[in-house]
Design a protein around this motif. Structure first.
Motif, mmCIF file in Angstrom:
data_model
loop_
_atom_site.group_PDB
_atom_site.id
_atom_site.type_symbol
_atom_site.label_atom_id
_atom_site.label_comp_id
_atom_site.label_asym_id
_atom_site.label_seq_id
_atom_site.Cartn_x
_atom_site.Cartn_y
_atom_site.Cartn_z
ATOM 1 N N VAL B 161 0.858 -1.183 0.000
ATOM 2 C CA VAL B 161 0.000 0.000 0.000
ATOM 3 C C VAL B 161 0.897 1.237 0.000
ATOM 4 O O VAL B 161 2.119 1.116 -0.028
ATOM 5 N N GLU B 162 0.300 2.424 0.030
ATOM 6 C CA GLU B 162 1.051 3.663 -0.156
ATOM 7 C C GLU B 162 2.226 3.799 0.810
ATOM 8 O O GLU B 162 3.304 4.223 0.428
ATOM 9 N N ASP B 163 2.000 3.438 2.083
ATOM 10 C CA ASP B 163 3.040 3.729 3.070
ATOM 11 C C ASP B 163 3.629 2.469 3.687
ATOM 12 O O ASP B 163 4.227 2.535 4.751
ATOM 13 N N GLY B 164 3.464 1.325 3.048
ATOM 14 C CA GLY B 164 4.076 0.125 3.593
ATOM 15 C C GLY B 164 3.416 -1.146 3.101
ATOM 16 O O GLY B 164 2.882 -1.186 1.988
ATOM 17 N N TYR B 165 3.500 -2.182 3.924
ATOM 18 C CA TYR B 165 2.983 -3.495 3.549
ATOM 19 C C TYR B 165 2.011 -3.994 4.613
ATOM 20 O O TYR B 165 2.361 -4.066 5.786
ATOM 21 N N GLU B 166 0.794 -4.336 4.190
ATOM 22 C CA GLU B 166 -0.152 -4.971 5.093
ATOM 23 C C GLU B 166 0.095 -6.476 5.071
ATOM 24 O O GLU B 166 0.391 -7.031 4.010
ATOM 25 N N THR B 167 -0.049 -7.127 6.214
ATOM 26 C CA THR B 167 -0.062 -8.587 6.221
ATOM 27 C C THR B 167 -1.513 -9.027 6.362
ATOM 28 O O THR B 167 -2.207 -8.597 7.287
ATOM 29 N N LEU B 168 -1.965 -9.832 5.411
ATOM 30 C CA LEU B 168 -3.367 -10.247 5.378
ATOM 31 C C LEU B 168 -3.466 -11.763 5.377
ATOM 32 O O LEU B 168 -2.632 -12.452 4.779
ATOM 33 N N GLU B 169 -4.487 -12.276 6.047
ATOM 34 C CA GLU B 169 -4.829 -13.687 5.902
ATOM 35 C C GLU B 169 -6.120 -13.755 5.101
ATOM 36 O O GLU B 169 -7.131 -13.150 5.478
ATOM 37 N N VAL B 170 -6.074 -14.494 4.002
ATOM 38 C CA VAL B 170 -7.199 -14.538 3.067
ATOM 39 C C VAL B 170 -7.712 -15.971 2.985
ATOM 40 O O VAL B 170 -6.946 -16.891 2.692
ATOM 41 N N GLU B 171 -9.008 -16.150 3.253
ATOM 42 C CA GLU B 171 -9.598 -17.488 3.171
ATOM 43 C C GLU B 171 -9.598 -18.001 1.743
ATOM 44 O O GLU B 171 -9.894 -17.263 0.804
ATOM 45 N N LYS B 172 -9.308 -19.291 1.561
ATOM 46 C CA LYS B 172 -9.408 -19.923 0.247
ATOM 47 C C LYS B 172 -10.809 -20.499 0.056
ATOM 48 O O LYS B 172 -11.402 -20.922 1.041
ATOM 49 N N PRO B 173 -11.322 -20.528 -1.172
ATOM 50 C CA PRO B 173 -10.717 -19.989 -2.388
ATOM 51 C C PRO B 173 -10.750 -18.467 -2.401
ATOM 52 O O PRO B 173 -11.629 -17.858 -1.796
ATOM 53 N N CYS B 174 -9.768 -17.884 -3.111
ATOM 54 C CA CYS B 174 -9.673 -16.430 -3.136
ATOM 55 C C CYS B 174 -9.023 -15.959 -4.433
ATOM 56 O O CYS B 174 -8.559 -16.765 -5.233
ATOM 57 N N VAL B 175 -9.017 -14.648 -4.602
ATOM 58 C CA VAL B 175 -8.400 -14.023 -5.768
ATOM 59 C C VAL B 175 -7.262 -13.131 -5.274
ATOM 60 O O VAL B 175 -7.446 -12.371 -4.317
ATOM 61 N N LEU B 176 -6.094 -13.253 -5.898
ATOM 62 C CA LEU B 176 -4.986 -12.341 -5.603
ATOM 63 C C LEU B 176 -4.643 -11.574 -6.871
ATOM 64 O O LEU B 176 -4.683 -12.132 -7.961
ATOM 65 N N THR B 177 -4.312 -10.296 -6.737
ATOM 66 C CA THR B 177 -3.624 -9.630 -7.833
ATOM 67 C C THR B 177 -2.238 -9.285 -7.313
ATOM 68 O O THR B 177 -2.089 -8.854 -6.169
ATOM 69 N N VAL B 178 -1.223 -9.539 -8.130
ATOM 70 C CA VAL B 178 0.151 -9.442 -7.631
ATOM 71 C C VAL B 178 0.933 -8.333 -8.334
ATOM 72 O O VAL B 178 0.698 -8.029 -9.506
ATOM 73 N N VAL B 179 1.859 -7.726 -7.598
ATOM 74 C CA VAL B 179 2.768 -6.738 -8.174
ATOM 75 C C VAL B 179 4.110 -7.409 -8.456
ATOM 76 O O VAL B 179 4.326 -8.565 -8.094
#
Lengths: 338, 265
Positions: B161-179
């Motif tokens: 994100v703009e000022d750093g990195y969030e750590t997230l836990e995402v339930e599967k199934p899920c969608v990721l968009t990657v940089v």
């Protein structure tokens, strides 16, 4: 469709503080609302300081709609999307504008699908079509090679994201008044399958690149990562942040958070000084709102010179060290006379 | 673990031409490549599949020629490919595109994860990834810069994100968009290319994905391109040449003077 009326901007808060992008959006939103002759509302999700809410009104909002459930304190896609979808259904705005930020660019596409609305990303220009009152959304596409103007004639709300720093924040008018509408959100809507476990701040310099008054950037002409030392030194002298072209980031010389351009960050500083940056269209699109652009490049044909206020065609390994010495000498002389 | 990776074939150069009549891109005569930002999604998918087993299916909507992009992703290591190609898809905006891709993903069967690139370098919207999540009603994490842990029912990721990195836990199934920080894309191997050539590549049309015809293509797209302009960004700047030491000295002195004038020195 005619039931939809009014312009919304999606304000953002961090830890309860209203973010500058909100005021930039008010500049855009005010102009559209005045053209249409409709009210302008700022919508904000998550608990927010009262002073910030007042500031939204002073800077142009006729009303502020706030959903201040604690579950909305941090951006999470599902609660944000469901809350916004609920608010859209209740209030039926004809236009919603959000910042092209990490959260705005996530929320808006989710919301557009949910509301069956047209959405245009990264608009640089917003206007109203004379006869129809449709929102005209202009944006760069194909790597900034073209500007496309887009509308959504048969769907409401009309939705757009706007790049941060592409407009000036709306000025505050202490005499302005407006209504504050607090919305209670059904807890069912606030459930999330994404949990926020923590946060790691980026190095301060990369984080500040969009806020910095001075950005000093390097590109492929630096030849290797170590030579970013020159850029860092100059940035430190001028109290600026360090930016980089996509070429430099792709080579691993510096982290992606420093990347300036369409696929990185848009900057709008008082001074953008770059060395060894050729100036691809993508890069130029990310810097063109800078007040002053200064470029150093060995290639006189480099596109960066087309946008530079001042440029030196020369070897950056000669120019930058000399520039650093001369600025140091000047600063020392100034310090001595004070 | 079954992973779907939607990709897009894009023109290689930024020197593309637009049709002033339709406001769409003239694709003829252009060298086409996999959208460079999709390579990070492909790589992350392959890495996950190598660790956890299962399949990686690349999916692309486009003209028949887009099969090339799918074959290339399969040469990198993706196990399967699906081409969505039908005239009914033509002129789709991000709303209609994400609908068609989501229908194809549903049709393809069970999956744990959809990985998208951050955006395509031609359209530059970044809207299709979250759009797919909305259609499939799945949790989504955008701008993922690192996969931290693949847990049995979830993924732990870092999000830029703009000022750093969030750590997230995402339930599967899920969608990721990657940089681009998320992975280092590998090159296709000779063996991979041979395998990709031999693997069957199904081509699906609107009927095959049980799509509502009203939601497809230009007809199904809420947005309309009104006009196209070529932007000009030019300033009449003072450009100096520093060819010899004297010129260098003078040019740098004037640069310092410029900085003084704008109160930065």
């Amino acid at each position: 469709m005619q039931d939809y009326s009014g312009v919304w901007i999606l304000a953002e808060q961090r830890h309860g503080t209203v973010q500058t992008i909100s005021y930039e959006l008010l500049t855009r939103g005010r102009a559209l609302a005045d053209t249409l002759g409709v009210p302008l509302a700022a919508v904000i999700l998550g608990p927010t300081d009262d002073a910030g809410l007042d500031e939204l009104i002073r800077r142009g909002a006729d009303r502020v709609i706030i959903a201040d459930a604690p579950e909305l304190a941090e951006f999470l896609p599902e609660p944000y999307t469901r809350t916004m979808a609920h608010l859209v259904k209740t209030h039926q705005p004809e236009i919603i504008i959000a910042g092209a930020t990490s959260s705005g660019r996530t929320l808006m596409p989710l919301l557009a699908i949910t509301c069956h609305a047209g959405l245009t990303a990264d608009c640089t220009g917003l206007d109203i079509e004379d006869e129809t009152g449709n929102l005209l959304q202009t944006r760069p596409a194909i790597g900034g090679n073209i500007m496309a103007t887009i509308k959504s004639p048969a769907h409401r709300p009309q939705m757009a994201t706007v790049r941060p720093k592409s407009t000036r924040p709306a000025p505050a008018d202490p005499a302005r008044t407006g209504a504050l509408i607090r919305e209670t959100i059904d807890p069912e809507l606030l459930k999330s399958r994404v949990k926020r476990l923590g946060f790691t701040p980026a190095d301060a310099d990369a984080a500040n690149i969009q806020e910095a008054e001075v950005v000093v950037a390097g590109g492929r002409g630096l030849k290797k990562g170590d030579n970013f030392g020159l850029i860092n030194a100059l940035a430190a002298l001028l109290g600026g942040a360090v930016g980089a072209s996509r070429d430099a980031v792709d080579r691993g010389w510096i982290g992606y958070p420093h990347q300036v351009g369409l696929s990185g960050k848009t900057v709008s500083p008082k001074l953008y000084l770059c060395a060894g940056v050729s100036g691809s269209i993508q890069h130029l699109a990310g810097i063109k709102t800078s007040e002053n652009i200064i470029a150093v490049n060995s290639n006189p044909e480099a596109q960066i010179f087309q946008v530079a206020n001042y440029g030196i065609v020369g070897d950056l390994f000669e120019v930058l060290p000399l520039l650093i010495d001369k600025i140091k000498a000047k600063q020392a002389a100034t310090a001595a006379t004070v | 673990m079954n992973i779907i990776i939607p990709i897009k074939q894009v023109p290689e150069t930024s020197n593309v031409k637009m049709d002033p009549e339709t406001g769409t891109m003239i694709r003829e005569g252009l060298v086409s490549i996999i959208n460079p930002l999709d390579l990070f999604a492909i790589e992350l998918g392959i890495v996950l599949q190598e660790e956890a087993g299962g399949s990686t299916t690349v999916l692309s909507m486009g003209p028949p020629k887009a099969a090339e992009a799918l074959r290339e992703a399969m040469a990198m290591g993706c196990t399967d490919g699906i081409l969505l190609s039908d005239r009914k898809f033509a002129g789709s905006d991000t709303w209609a595109t994400s609908y068609a891709l989501a229908q194809a993903i549903r049709k393809n069967g069970d999956f744990d994860l959809v990985i998208c690139g951050e955006r395509a370098t031609d359209g530059d919207t970044g809207q299709v990834g979250p759009g797919i999540a909305a259609w499939l009603d799945l949790p989504v994490a955008t701008y993922v810069s690192r996969l931290v842990e693949n847990r049995p029912g979830s993924l732990v990721v870092e999000r830029l994100v703009e000022d750093g990195y969030e750590t997230l836990e995402v339930e599967k199934p899920c969608v990721l968009t990657v940089v681009k920080e998320a992975a280092y894309p590998r090159l296709p191997t000779l063996r991979g290319k041979q395998r990709a050539r031999k693997t069957e590549l199904p081509v699906w049309g609107a009927v095959d994905i049980d799509a509502d015809p009203a939601a497809l293509g230009l007809k199904g797209s809420p947005t309309r391109v009104v006009k196209i302009n070529t932007p000009k960004v030019t300033r009449s700047g003072d450009i100096r040449t520093a060819g010899d030491p004297a010129e260098l000295e003078a040019a740098v002195d004037d640069l310092v003077a410029y900085l003084e004038k704008i109160d930065l020195v």
